[in-house]
Design a protein around this motif. Structure first.
Motif, mmCIF file in Angstrom:
data_model
loop_
_atom_site.group_PDB
_atom_site.id
_atom_site.type_symbol
_atom_site.label_atom_id
_atom_site.label_comp_id
_atom_site.label_asym_id
_atom_site.label_seq_id
_atom_site.Cartn_x
_atom_site.Cartn_y
_atom_site.Cartn_z
ATOM 1 N N ILE A 5 -3.493 9.043 -6.783
ATOM 2 C CA ILE A 5 -4.197 8.092 -5.939
ATOM 3 C C ILE A 5 -3.525 6.751 -6.204
ATOM 4 O O ILE A 5 -3.480 6.294 -7.350
ATOM 5 C CB ILE A 5 -5.701 8.031 -6.275
ATOM 6 C CG1 ILE A 5 -6.349 9.396 -6.042
ATOM 7 C CG2 ILE A 5 -6.389 6.967 -5.437
ATOM 8 C CD1 ILE A 5 -6.427 10.257 -7.234
ATOM 9 N N MET A 7 -3.299 2.740 -5.426
ATOM 10 C CA MET A 7 -3.918 1.522 -4.908
ATOM 11 C C MET A 7 -2.788 0.554 -4.582
ATOM 12 O O MET A 7 -1.893 0.326 -5.413
ATOM 13 C CB MET A 7 -4.833 0.892 -5.947
ATOM 14 C CG MET A 7 -5.836 1.841 -6.550
ATOM 15 S SD MET A 7 -6.979 2.454 -5.318
ATOM 16 C CE MET A 7 -8.008 3.489 -6.338
ATOM 17 N N ILE A 41 -5.180 2.510 0.159
ATOM 18 C CA ILE A 41 -5.200 3.590 -0.829
ATOM 19 C C ILE A 41 -4.437 4.759 -0.216
ATOM 20 O O ILE A 41 -4.707 5.163 0.913
ATOM 21 C CB ILE A 41 -6.625 4.028 -1.199
ATOM 22 C CG1 ILE A 41 -7.369 2.872 -1.869
ATOM 23 C CG2 ILE A 41 -6.594 5.259 -2.105
ATOM 24 C CD1 ILE A 41 -8.821 3.161 -2.172
ATOM 25 N N THR A 69 1.507 -1.912 -6.756
ATOM 26 C CA THR A 69 0.854 -0.596 -6.700
ATOM 27 C C THR A 69 0.272 -0.277 -8.073
ATOM 28 O O THR A 69 0.809 -0.704 -9.097
ATOM 29 C CB THR A 69 1.837 0.534 -6.307
ATOM 30 O OG1 THR A 69 2.853 0.637 -7.295
ATOM 31 C CG2 THR A 69 2.458 0.295 -4.936
#
Length: 93
Positions: A5, A7, A41, A69
């Motif tokens: 995941i 961000m 995301i 990131t």
């Protein structure tokens, strides 16, 4: 399949363009524009954990407009289907 995941902070004026470019990166399965502390995301799914470096560090982070990131690696997936199967084990009626 290894999942990360990611961000992503972007230049505000370029959010749609950055999202479109990230979505086109092989290994990226989904990109979401979100509210909160980050702009986007992305979910990255790769065949081998070593592939994260080329997808995230070598490609995504170098897209114009990406400022920062933060990557979180998933250890285990919990989905309604998997939870139902787990609770059904040994409960035959």
């Amino acid at each position: 399949m290894p999942t990360a995941i990611v961000m992503i902070d972007t230049e505000q004026a370029l959010i749609p363009e950055v999202a479109t470019q990230i979505a086109a990166v092989p290994g990226v399965s989904e990109v979401y524009s979100v509210t909160g502390e980050v702009d986007l995301i992305a979910l990255v799914r790769v065949p081998d954990h070593r592939d994260f470096a080329s997808v995230i560090a070598d490609t995504m982070s170098k897209i114009p407009g990406v400022l920062k990131t933060r990557t979180y690696l998933a250890f285990r997936e919990f989905s309604p289907t998997e939870l139902d199967e787990a609770f059904d084990i040994g409960l035959e009626g």
